[in-house]
Motif scaffolding. Structure first.
Motif, short mmCIF file in Angstrom:
data_model
loop_
_atom_site.label_atom_id
_atom_site.label_comp_id
_atom_site.label_asym_id
_atom_site.label_seq_id
_atom_site.Cartn_x
_atom_site.Cartn_y
_atom_site.Cartn_z
N ARG A 260 -5.21 8.53 1.23
CA ARG A 260 -5.53 7.53 0.22
C ARG A 260 -4.36 6.57 0.09
NH1 ARG A 260 -8.95 6.50 -3.18
NH2 ARG A 260 -10.12 8.42 -3.06
N TYR A 261 -4.69 5.30 0.01
CA TYR A 261 -3.69 4.26 -0.13
C TYR A 261 -3.95 3.50 -1.42
CZ TYR A 261 -2.88 5.06 4.81
OH TYR A 261 -2.62 5.65 6.02
N TYR A 262 -2.89 3.26 -2.16
CA TYR A 262 -2.98 2.53 -3.42
C TYR A 262 -2.39 1.16 -3.22
CZ TYR A 262 -3.29 7.33 -4.86
OH TYR A 262 -3.64 8.64 -4.96
N PHE B 131 0.85 -1.18 0.00
CA PHE B 131 0.00 0.00 0.00
C PHE B 131 0.89 1.23 0.00
CE2 PHE B 131 -2.94 -3.12 1.61
CZ PHE B 131 -4.13 -2.75 1.01
N SER C 242 -7.89 0.33 -3.97
CA SER C 242 -7.38 1.47 -3.20
C SER C 242 -8.40 1.80 -2.11
CB SER C 242 -7.13 2.68 -4.10
OG SER C 242 -8.32 3.17 -4.63
N SER D 290 -7.45 1.40 -9.08
CA SER D 290 -6.13 1.56 -8.52
C SER D 290 -5.57 2.84 -9.10
CB SER D 290 -5.25 0.37 -8.89
OG SER D 290 -3.99 0.51 -8.29
#
Ligand SMILES: [Ca+2]
Ligand SMILES: [Ca+2]
Length: 241
Positions: free
Chosen positions: A100-102, A28, A69, A85
């Motif tokens: 925000r996390y990808y 992430f 995400s 994503s």
């Protein structure tokens, strides 16, 4: 979950988290200064409230195969999973405070992840030089087994996919003593073998046997054997970091 490191792309800071969902090792990446658009194009796959720990929010995403995400709003505890994503160059827009996390898989589909490496076992039997070429064509190299942990992982991987048959007797790994008899090095380099797991009375083939393989009949301990025997080759490449 392990926090690996923080780096600066010049525009944003990202933190990297690695998380395992049981099958796939995931990364992430966090955008530190994300605006709060929840999901692009209303593609949310879940909305959970009262989640105040980021790890829990990420884990919800890791468990959901449709989630690529998340947006975690720190103040409200809302955790929204999104189907997209996001490219890290995409700037979300919106109001909520949060992060925000990808999510990215650390290895290509069909490869297997341990620590910072990805592993692939060729579908066909081939001689060692064909195995070397096949790994290189995949942007990889014949696996260099450097630790007991890696060795045990690969044995377990083989046992999970194969059983011993005439067609599946052994699996090439990336060492040879072609250059100098009994000086085992990584294929195509002078890097010496630093870990070994030879079977009883191996290596024993002298100049007739200059390649190394996991050998099914001896519980996948290593043997030296002829490089022209045709076996599956195990390839290795670095995992996405
Ligand atoms: Ca030899
Ligand atoms: Ca041998």
């Amino acid at each position: 979950m392990k926090r690996h490191h923080i780096f600066d792309t010049g525009f944003y800071f990202y933190s990297i988290f690695a998380l395992t969902n049981g099958e796939t090792n995931l990364l992430f990446k966090r955008r530190e200064n994300a605006d709060g658009k929840l999901c692009m194009d209303m593609d949310s796959v879940f909305d959970k409230t009262q989640i105040y720990d980021t790890s829990v929010c990420l884990f919800e995403c890791a468990k959901d195969s449709g989630c690529k995400s998340v947006f975690h709003a720190r103040d409200t505890g809302n955790c929204t999973g999104c189907a997209a994503s996001f490219d890290i160059s995409t700037q979300p827009s919106g109001q909520d405070e949060g992060f925000r996390y990808y999510m990215q898989q650390r290895c290509t589909e069909g490869w297997n992840n341990l620590a910072n490496s990805c592993y692939y076992i060729t579908e066909q039997n081939m001689n060692a030089s064909q195995g070397l070429e096949t790994c290189q064509a995949l942007n990889a190299y014949p696996v260099t087994v450097d630790s007991e942990e890696e060795n045990n992982y690969l044995k377990a991987l083989i046992n999970s996919k194969y059983t011993y048959t005439d067609d599946v007797r052994a699996f090439f790994i990336g060492f040879t003593d072609n250059e100098t008899e009994d000086a085992w090095a990584k294929h195509g380099t002078n890097d010496q073998m630093i870990f070994q797991d030879w079977g009883i009375s191996e290596p024993n083939g002298e100049t007739r046997e200059n390649c190394v393989a996991f050998y099914f009949p001896s519980d996948l301990k290593w043997v030296d054997l002829s490089c022209s025997i045709e076996l599956r080759m195990i390839c290795e490449m670095e995992a996405l970091a």
